[in-house]
Design a protein around this motif. Structure first.
Motif, PDB file in Angstrom:
ATOM      1  N   HIS A 119       1.049  -0.979   0.462  1.00 50.60           N
ATOM      2  CA  HIS A 119       0.015  -0.066  -0.241  1.00 50.60           C
ATOM      3  C   HIS A 119       0.764   1.262  -0.024  1.00 50.60           C
ATOM      4  CE1 HIS A 119       1.032   0.003   4.295  1.00 50.60           C
ATOM      5  NE2 HIS A 119       0.930   1.131   4.383  1.00 50.60           N
ATOM      6  N   ASP A 121       1.367   5.143   1.480  1.00 49.61           N
ATOM      7  CA  ASP A 121       0.378   5.518   3.149  1.00 49.61           C
ATOM      8  C   ASP A 121      -0.160   7.192   2.222  1.00 49.61           C
ATOM      9  OD1 ASP A 121       1.368   3.721   4.516  1.00 49.61           O
ATOM     10  OD2 ASP A 121       2.972   5.191   6.016  1.00 49.61           O
ATOM     11  N   HIS A 175       4.453   0.357   0.067  1.00 49.95           N
ATOM     12  CA  HIS A 175       4.946  -0.866   0.959  1.00 49.95           C
ATOM     13  C   HIS A 175       4.057  -1.822   2.087  1.00 49.95           C
ATOM     14  CE1 HIS A 175       3.886   2.359   3.053  1.00 49.95           C
ATOM     15  NE2 HIS A 175       3.622   1.751   4.106  1.00 49.95           N
ATOM     16  N   ARG A 204       4.368   9.995  12.428  1.00 48.07           N
ATOM     17  CA  ARG A 204       3.472  10.810  11.108  1.00 48.07           C
ATOM     18  C   ARG A 204       3.305  12.198  11.754  1.00 48.07           C
ATOM     19  NH1 ARG A 204       0.811   6.144  10.133  1.00 48.07           N
ATOM     20  NH2 ARG A 204       1.437   5.114   7.791  1.00 48.07           N
TER      21      ARG A 204
HETATM   22 FE    FE Z   1       2.164   2.225   5.477  1.00 48.23          FE
END
Ligand code: FE
Ligand code: MD3
Length: 207
Positions: A119, A121, A175, A204
């Protein structure tokens, strides 16, 4: 400081055993206040194999109805997420040098059969900020792909104490976590051992 790809840095053994044990205590406290829960996939409602919780002002959540997003409160308890432990803020500053604090720390707990499919982010508004990942417990086989799903991926082992920084062009790479490898592994430090085999913390910026 091996650079895996432009903007992708792997720091094997960034946390020594004492730092891993201290962080495990911090995370056990977070989990006590914000219990692990199972997120579901947008639209299908299929459960994820990884159990999650968060700390910091915002937390990443997902469910069938509203999909992937950040929320200020735990979806089951309705309580604000616990504060981010100081050790995580320190690691962020040390490894990323980014001037703004992380807003979200997603805590992923893997048992031996859990995985995370390939996927990107992309639920954050701020793509200029780096992402920092810290691993505890069992080794895993991690895949770092390219800008497109079909791009060739490099495979590496993430072990207990390892840090990974994703910045610049690597921030958007695909990733995933292919396989938990508990056989040679470092067991999770005691306060976390009952929860699973591997814990990953992903820090994040969101906004
Ligand atoms: Fe991720
Ligand atoms: C590469 N978690 O929560 S951390 C996730 O081990 C996630 O739990 C994995 O992917 C885990 O979204 C991988 C390493 C990581 C995190 C973010 C990345 C690698 C990344 C963003 C872009 C490229």
């Amino acid at each position: 400081m091996p650079e895996l790809a432009p903007g992708a840095f792997h720091y094997p053994g960034f946390l020594d055993e004492a730092a891993q044990a201290a962080l495990a205590h911090d995370i056990a406290e977070v989990v006590a206040a914000a219990p692990l829960y199972v997120s579901t996939m947008p639209k299908t409602g299929a459960p994820m194999s990884v159990r999650m919780t968060n700390c910091g002002p915002l937390g990443w959540v997902s469910d069938k109805e509203k999909g992937y997003r950040y929320e200020a409160r735990h979806p089951a308890t309705g309580a604000p997420w616990p504060p981010m432990p100081q050790a995580l803020l320190d690691a962020w500053t040390q490894l990323t040098g980014y001037p703004k604090s992380p807003e979200a720390c997603l805590i992923n707990v893997y048992d031996e059969n859990a995985r995370m499919g390939l996927h990107q982010d992309r639920d954050e508004a701020d793509f200029a900020a780096p992402i920092l990942s810290l691993s505890l417990g069992a080794d895993c086989r991690f895949k770092l792909g390219g800008a497109r799903r079909a791009d060739k991926a490099i495979s590496l082992i993430l072990s207990s104490g390892d840090a990974l920084v994703l910045s610049g062009p690597s921030r958007r790479r695909f990733h995933g976590v292919d396989k938990i490898m508990p056989w040679l592994a470092q067991p999770l430090p005691t306060p976390l051992a009952a929860l699973g085999a591997r814990v990953n913390l992903t820090l994040r910026r969101v906004n």
